[in-house]
Write an enzyme that holds these catalytic residues in place. Structure first.
Site, mmCIF file in Angstrom:
data_model
loop_
_atom_site.group_PDB
_atom_site.id
_atom_site.type_symbol
_atom_site.label_atom_id
_atom_site.label_comp_id
_atom_site.label_asym_id
_atom_site.label_seq_id
_atom_site.Cartn_x
_atom_site.Cartn_y
_atom_site.Cartn_z
ATOM 1 N N GLU A 156 62.690 10.364 60.418
ATOM 2 C CA GLU A 156 62.061 11.196 61.447
ATOM 3 C C GLU A 156 62.937 11.287 62.696
ATOM 4 O O GLU A 156 63.066 12.357 63.303
ATOM 5 C CB GLU A 156 60.678 10.632 61.808
ATOM 6 C CG GLU A 156 59.677 10.649 60.661
ATOM 7 C CD GLU A 156 59.448 12.044 60.103
ATOM 8 O OE1 GLU A 156 59.440 13.015 60.890
ATOM 9 O OE2 GLU A 156 59.291 12.167 58.874
ATOM 10 N N GLU A 181 66.257 18.323 55.637
ATOM 11 C CA GLU A 181 65.758 17.097 55.018
ATOM 12 C C GLU A 181 66.894 16.255 54.462
ATOM 13 O O GLU A 181 66.905 15.026 54.609
ATOM 14 C CB GLU A 181 64.758 17.428 53.908
ATOM 15 C CG GLU A 181 63.455 18.043 54.397
ATOM 16 C CD GLU A 181 62.718 17.148 55.372
ATOM 17 O OE1 GLU A 181 62.699 15.920 55.162
ATOM 18 O OE2 GLU A 181 62.175 17.679 56.353
ATOM 19 N N HIS A 202 65.739 13.807 62.261
ATOM 20 C CA HIS A 202 65.410 15.207 62.542
ATOM 21 C C HIS A 202 65.687 15.546 64.005
ATOM 22 O O HIS A 202 66.189 16.623 64.325
ATOM 23 C CB HIS A 202 63.946 15.484 62.213
ATOM 24 C CG HIS A 202 63.678 15.681 60.758
ATOM 25 N ND1 HIS A 202 64.332 16.615 59.994
ATOM 26 C CD2 HIS A 202 62.798 15.060 59.912
ATOM 27 C CE1 HIS A 202 63.888 16.581 58.757
ATOM 28 N NE2 HIS A 202 62.965 15.630 58.673
ATOM 29 N N ASP A 245 67.831 12.553 55.701
ATOM 30 C CA ASP A 245 67.953 11.449 54.730
ATOM 31 C C ASP A 245 69.280 10.720 54.915
ATOM 32 O O ASP A 245 69.327 9.475 54.916
ATOM 33 C CB ASP A 245 67.870 11.996 53.299
ATOM 34 C CG ASP A 245 66.439 12.299 52.870
ATOM 35 O OD1 ASP A 245 65.505 11.923 53.592
ATOM 36 O OD2 ASP A 245 66.265 12.939 51.808
#
Length: 413
Positions: free
Chosen positions: A276, A353, A279, A357
């Site tokens: 998170e 994403e 991001h 990751d």
């Protein structure tokens, strides 16, 4: 060819294509008779069988829901419903702005009312059957009431100002409307975690302990300032797990579902938090905001072009061209024209994403923590392990789990 014929072509092409995607996805999971290799260590035969059955149930429901919504939207057009509501409201002698707002509310209510049985079936039959839903009838009704009130409080001033811009600021109204809506959305981003979200769920700061220390140490190491890490009582409605980043500026916070805290180990939760934070560090939120603003600006421009195109309004049964008419049409039918753009936005989301990751793996210093967390969450949520590639291409904002695991295993630490 008139405007209604053009619309119907787009409408049925999108409907048929989406319907075929659902069928392809349904057939793919129905034909899968063994656990994929990457899930062998995480799923038992019983777990896999349950996952397959859940996916099939959801796909069949999706097919039926798609057909029901299509029938309702077409009925709005061919029954002359729009014109009838317009005539009915015209008898009240309301101010044009208020009449427009009430018109949009009535159409929204009719659509929601007709689709309500499907929402009830999904929540109290499908989700209950597979052990996800903890929803009670009382909670379900209260959620609808609260959502409706919040929706009215938010949309009423927004629509009122938009109608004023259309009426008073000339041909460039759409630029003023865009600027106002942008500011309005930023204010909502600030208020959502502080005012709106607590109306539906209870948020508690993560209690002090080993996990709290680990997560705050990670945030400090990554130079990520937050107002706090919060636990949300998601389990009171559903056993599905999730985590998300919300807020803006000083209201920025990380929210972890209590179901996620109960199903993952500390190191796995650390990896989820690192994802998170990734991001934010990779500027995905800013990029997402910019892209959504670009789409919104294009939307306002298109509305400005269509606003005075009378054949469009008469084709849908309206007496004439008004701002609330075009907003209603965009709200209900624009997906028929934007559906085939969804792979582009999904591709950008999946790219983000993968980047988050990678950031998470490097932040925690190993691949296993994030990989294990994703596999466990996939198992807990009964995520489809083998979606049809074309279906995921159009519908998945996140990478397919198998592709995500492969990408994680290739990261060099």
């Amino acid at each position: 060819m008139n405007i209604l014929s053009v619309f119907l072509i787009f409408f049925f092409v999108e409907l048929i294509f989406d319907f075929l995607l659902d069928i392809l996805n349904l057939k793919t999971i129905a034909k899968t008779n063994k656990i994929p290799d990457y899930l062998n260590q995480y799923l038992s035969e019983e777990d896999f069988s349950k996952t397959v059955k859940y996916t099939i149930s959801k796909e069949k429901f999706s097919l039926f829901q798609t057909l029901c919504k299509a029938v309702i939207l077409l009925t709005f057009i061919f029954s002359g419903m729009f014109g009838k509501i317009e005539i009915y409201l015209g008898q009240w002698g309301l101010h044009s702005y208020i009449e427009g707002i009430i018109f949009i509310y009535i159409v929204t209510f009719i659509l929601s009312f007709l689709l309500f049985p499907l929402s009830v079936y999904f929540e109290f039959v499908i989700e209950k059957k597979y052990g996800f839903s903890n929803m009670t009838v009382r909670m379900f009704i209260l959620d609808i009431i609260k959502s409706t009130i919040v929706g009215i409080i938010i949309s009423f001033p927004l629509l009122l100002v938009l109608f004023w811009f259309v009426d008073k600021t000339g041909d460039l109204w759409w630029i003023f409307a865009f600027i106002f809506t942008t500011i309005f959305q930023i204010v909502l981003m600030v208020l959502y975690p502080l005012v709106i979200a607590p109306l539906f769920n209870k948020f508690e700061k993560l209690e002090e302990g080993t996990l709290s220390q680990t997560l705050f140490s990670l945030a400090l190491k990554l130079k990520f300032s937050i107002s706090g890490i919060f636990k949300m009582d998601g389990s009171k409605r559903s056993k599905h797990s999730n985590a998300y980043f919300t807020g803006f500026g000083k209201s920025r916070r990380i929210v972890l579902f209590d179901t996620l805290l109960n199903s993952l180990k500390d190191n796995e939760i650390e990896a989820v938090l690192a994802h998170e934070i990734g991001h934010y560090k990779k500027h995905h939120l800013i990029k997402r905001i910019i892209s959504s603003l670009a789409v919104m600006l294009c939307g306002f421009f298109i509305i400005s072009l269509l606003l005075h195109y009378d054949p469009l309004f008469t084709a849908f049964g309206f007496a004439g061209s008004t701002a609330y008419c075009i907003i209603t049409l965009m709200m209900l039918y624009s997906s028929s024209f934007t559906f085939f753009l969804s792979p582009l936005f999904n591709w950008l989301s999946r790219k983000n994403e993968y980047e988050a990751d990678r950031f998470a793996v490097l932040a925690v210093g190993n691949r296993e923590s994030l990989k294990d967390s994703l596999l466990k969450l996939g198992k807990e949520n009964l995520s489809n392990p083998v979606p049809h590639p074309l279906y995921s291409f159009f519908h998945y904002s996140h990478p397919v789990l198998s592709e995500r695991i492969k990408a994680i295993e290739k990261i060099t630490i």
